[in-house]
Motif scaffolding. Structure first.
Motif, short mmCIF file in Angstrom:
data_model
loop_
_atom_site.label_atom_id
_atom_site.label_comp_id
_atom_site.label_asym_id
_atom_site.label_seq_id
_atom_site.Cartn_x
_atom_site.Cartn_y
_atom_site.Cartn_z
N LYS A 196 -52.74 15.37 26.94
CA LYS A 196 -52.10 16.06 26.07
C LYS A 196 -50.30 16.16 26.26
O LYS A 196 -49.35 15.80 25.51
CB LYS A 196 -51.76 17.92 25.92
CG LYS A 196 -50.47 18.54 25.82
CD LYS A 196 -50.80 19.96 25.79
CE LYS A 196 -50.21 21.04 24.54
NZ LYS A 196 -50.46 22.26 24.92
N ASN A 199 -49.55 12.98 24.31
CA ASN A 199 -49.11 12.96 23.05
C ASN A 199 -48.14 13.20 23.17
O ASN A 199 -46.94 13.00 21.80
CB ASN A 199 -50.52 13.96 22.03
CG ASN A 199 -51.76 12.96 22.21
OD1 ASN A 199 -51.66 11.85 22.00
ND2 ASN A 199 -53.14 13.41 22.58
N GLU A 200 -47.52 14.72 24.03
CA GLU A 200 -45.87 14.78 23.41
C GLU A 200 -44.78 14.25 24.09
O GLU A 200 -44.16 14.21 22.64
CB GLU A 200 -46.21 16.20 24.10
CG GLU A 200 -47.03 17.56 24.06
CD GLU A 200 -47.01 18.34 24.47
OE1 GLU A 200 -46.59 18.77 25.74
OE2 GLU A 200 -48.17 19.51 24.37
N GLN A 201 -45.28 13.59 24.70
CA GLN A 201 -44.20 12.11 25.23
C GLN A 201 -43.99 11.16 24.46
O GLN A 201 -43.03 11.04 23.79
CB GLN A 201 -44.31 12.18 27.09
CG GLN A 201 -43.85 13.77 27.76
CD GLN A 201 -44.52 13.37 28.59
OE1 GLN A 201 -44.15 12.61 29.90
NE2 GLN A 201 -44.73 14.21 29.51
N LEU A 202 -45.14 10.58 24.41
CA LEU A 202 -45.05 9.34 23.89
C LEU A 202 -45.45 9.63 21.90
O LEU A 202 -44.95 8.17 21.58
CB LEU A 202 -46.02 8.36 24.63
CG LEU A 202 -45.94 8.25 26.20
CD1 LEU A 202 -46.73 7.25 26.46
CD2 LEU A 202 -44.86 7.73 26.35
N GLY A 203 -46.48 10.29 21.81
CA GLY A 203 -46.50 10.57 20.79
C GLY A 203 -48.86 10.04 20.19
O GLY A 203 -48.96 9.34 21.20
N MET A 204 -48.77 9.99 19.06
CA MET A 204 -50.64 10.29 18.93
C MET A 204 -51.08 8.44 18.88
O MET A 204 -52.37 8.83 19.04
CB MET A 204 -50.95 10.91 17.81
CG MET A 204 -50.30 12.64 17.75
SD MET A 204 -51.56 13.99 18.43
CE MET A 204 -53.32 13.66 17.84
N THR A 205 -49.93 8.54 18.07
CA THR A 205 -50.60 6.88 18.37
C THR A 205 -50.85 6.33 19.89
O THR A 205 -51.47 5.72 20.24
CB THR A 205 -49.72 6.56 18.20
OG1 THR A 205 -49.17 6.61 16.86
CG2 THR A 205 -50.03 4.25 17.58
N TRP A 206 -49.77 6.65 20.47
CA TRP A 206 -50.23 5.99 21.72
C TRP A 206 -51.32 6.60 23.02
O TRP A 206 -52.44 6.32 23.70
CB TRP A 206 -49.24 6.14 22.96
CG TRP A 206 -48.60 5.36 22.90
CD1 TRP A 206 -47.43 5.52 21.95
CD2 TRP A 206 -48.45 3.92 23.22
NE1 TRP A 206 -46.47 4.18 22.12
CE2 TRP A 206 -46.75 3.60 22.03
CE3 TRP A 206 -49.35 2.99 23.21
CZ2 TRP A 206 -46.76 1.75 22.24
CZ3 TRP A 206 -49.25 1.38 23.54
CH2 TRP A 206 -47.94 0.93 23.03
N ASP A 208 -54.01 7.64 20.85
CA ASP A 208 -55.32 7.47 20.87
C ASP A 208 -55.49 6.13 21.58
O ASP A 208 -56.82 5.20 21.50
CB ASP A 208 -54.81 6.88 18.89
CG ASP A 208 -54.53 8.65 18.11
OD1 ASP A 208 -55.59 9.69 18.59
OD2 ASP A 208 -54.81 8.55 17.48
N ASP A 268 -46.36 -0.80 26.07
CA ASP A 268 -44.05 -0.37 25.76
C ASP A 268 -43.86 0.23 27.06
O ASP A 268 -43.47 0.37 27.76
CB ASP A 268 -44.42 0.64 24.84
CG ASP A 268 -44.86 2.34 25.12
OD1 ASP A 268 -45.60 2.27 26.08
OD2 ASP A 268 -44.14 2.95 24.89
#
Length: 592
Positions: A196, A199-206, A208, A268
């Motif tokens: 979680k 997802n919150e800090q880097l985004g859903m793409t990362w 996944d 990244d």
């Protein structure tokens, strides 16, 4: 199945040439089937020595005919079955002449694969076994083909692993085989942990990307014979079809924890550190049905997370049984509240008696439950389940409706029943519609608010003082009597007592027990009673069960007492006669 005999059968009108031609054609046909069958075929003699194999055998196993002729099928054994498995197989072959089932075999490359194997014995005219034929179907190839054809049924699109549907199918097959062959099956449920924040800090793409990487890590770590699936989110499952001893399951779990907890470097350059947790259940020790085994593994997984993560947890059988019991209770409560089917739940009423003249001056409605599967349940067990599952609000309201219906029935009979006390749970105070709902319900049954007394516990009031005070004030303004239950057993917050808009204090039975044995406890009981009188609150003393307890109260004037000395909680049909007598008419007389 019997071997073809070499003796010729002379058919009238058929010459020797025609007969020989037919036999030759039959042999050619059988050879054609043997050579072109998709299943592997092994023919052994009565001693298990391989005499013939077909081309499909070579294609599936990687062994040529020259490499296996003169040897036994043990050459392909995977070591995933214990000796009992083969002992039972031979026992059935000798007794019945055939055997079929799933077998883990090994190709020449070392790869383990799952096969459906059918073995049949061929006998001569004397009934003696001359040969055995084993036909094997490669299930791993079939399942792979099925998954490719139906990717949205059995395959998780993000990780390309199997999904929950595939696990359900494999689990059912594995337990059927385990039951037949008396072997153990292991099931792990695990999460990669702390996805979680990614997802919150880097985004859903990362997020996944992390899931895909960890899925590849898991796939490389488990055996080929294991079933690996993604259940949901970051939760995966590993099904070990055999050799699921505690030691081997623990070794695998420890290995997976170490791999999944390794820092991950994303594209990244961000470094992600995860905290996996694993729960382990084993058939048949922890459960015997597929859904129950999965439930047990999920519960063990929850326990591992609760204990601090980065750990694996086997099923604690006692805790699992308690958890399973709670689930049954929760399901039954939910079903009862949704359908109105009582499921063995009923209301009992315990009279409250005036200590000076022993008349019945009140009743308390108490839930009793004889569960169809679990037997008699105590409110101490099922009320917390209702609270934890969010069902207590609906349960409170069900009780209130039952009480209103009963009081209304008593009134139609011509009785003037005493005030009835009903317990309210803490969650009721967070319901802004409760006051309006209560007034509407009471009115619908033709009752007045003062006919109900609403009981709240001290601990409930202290958990949410402001909301509690506001709710009680609203209820009191509507005309309901209010009682503080179990006073002195919780927070005992005397500094807040004056803020609660109460009519009554209810002294817990523990004070009566202690007061009979200790002088200091008796002084404390006297102090509470004096405090209640100073605050103009009436008193109810619970737990009066003996004459000496009642004698302790004689100096305090008229009190309402409740306990087994006078009455136990009773079903409705036992309360009716008491109310009839209290109304001053013979028991059982009904007013028209």
């Amino acid at each position: 199945m019997r071997e073809e005999q070499s003796t010729s059968v002379v058919v009238p009108g058929m010459d020797a040439f025609t007969l020989e031609h037919n036999l030759k054609f039959k042999r050619q046909l059988l050879q054609h089937v043997f050579d072109n069958a998709l299943e592997s075929i092994i023919v052994t003699n009565a001693n298990g020595i391989i005499e013939r194999v077909n081309p499909a055998f070579t294609q599936i196993t990687g062994y040529s005919a020259e490499e296996v002729l003169g040897k036994t099928p043990r050459l392909m054994q995977s070591a995933r079955h214990d000796p009992d498995f083969y002992r039972q197989m031979w026992q059935q072959l000798l007794q019945h002449g055939s055997w079929s089932g799933q077998v883990w075999n090994r190709r020449k490359s070392g790869e383990v694969y799952l096969q459906w194997l059918s073995i049949n014995s061929l006998t001569n005219a004397r009934g003696e076994v001359t040969h055995r034929v084993a036909i094997g179907h490669d299930l791993s190839g079939q399942r792979s083909l099925e998954q490719d054809r139906t990717p949205f049924t059995f395959k998780d699109p993000l990780t390309q692993l199997g999904n929950r549907q595939l696990l359900a199918t494999r689990l059912e097959q594995a337990l059927a085989e385990a039951q037949r062959n008396k072997i153990r099956v292991g099931l792990m449920v695990l999460d990669i942990g702390r996805l979680k924040p990614v997802n919150e800090q880097l985004g859903m793409t990362w997020g996944d990307d992390v899931l895909r990487q960890q899925a590849r890590t898991l796939q490389a770590a488990v055996d080929e014979a294991d079933t690996l699936v993604r259940l949901q989110g970051d939760v995966f499952a590993v099904l070990r079809h055999s050799k699921a001893e505690d030691a081997t399951m623990a070794q695998l779990a420890d290995k997976l924890l170490n791999l999944l907890a390794q820092p991950m470097v994303l594209a990244d350059k961000n470094i992600v550190c995860l905290q996996p947790s694993i729960g382990i259940a084993v058939y048949p020790r922890d459960a015997r049905e597929p859904e129950n085994l999965l439930q047990a593994a999920e519960y063990a997984h929850a326990m591992a997370k609760r204990e601090g993560r980065n750990r694996f947890q086997f099923v604690d059988q006692r805790q699992h049984e308690l958890h399973h019991r709670e689930l049954i209770i929760e399901h039954s409560l939910s079903h009862m509240l949704s359908t109105g089917e009582a499921q063995g739940i009923s209301l009992h009423y315990q009279p409250q008696v005036c200590s000076s003249d022993e008349t019945i001056v009140g009743l308390e409605a108490l839930l009793r439950w004889t569960h169809p599967r679990l037997g008699r349940l105590s409110p101490v067990e099922f009320i917390p389940v209702a609270e934890q599952s969010g069902l207590s609000v609906r349960l409170d309201r069900w009780v209130i409706e039952q009480v209103c219906a009963q009081v209304s029935a008593w009134q139609r009979r011509g009785l003037a029943p005493p005030v009835v006390s009903v317990n309210l749970g803490a969650q009721q105070f967070s319901q802004p519609d409760f006051g309006d709902w209560l007034m509407s319900t009471v009115s619908a049954y033709g009752l007045r608010p003062r006919q109900l007394r609403l009981e709240v516990t001290e601990s409930t009031m202290m958990e949410q003082i402001e909301a509690g005070v506001n709710m009680l004030q609203q209820l009191r303004e509507c005309g309901f009597a209010l009682s503080l239950d179990d006073f002195g057993t919780g927070y005992s917050a005397l500094s807040c007592l004056h803020r609660f808009p109460l009519d009554e204090l209810k002294i817990d039975r523990s004070f009566m027990v202690e007061a009979c044995e200790h002088e200091r406890a008796q002084i404390l009981l006297c102090t509470i009673m004096a405090l209640a009188r100073q605050l103009s609150l009436s008193l109810v003393v619970e737990g009066v069960e003996q004459a000496e307890q009642l004698a302790l109260l004689k100096d305090f004037g008229p009190l309402r007492v409740q306990g087994y000395y006078y009455y136990k909680p009773m079903p409705v049909d036992e309360i009716w006669p008491l109310l009839d007598l209290a109304a001053g008419r013979p028991e059982g007389e009904v007013l028209n």
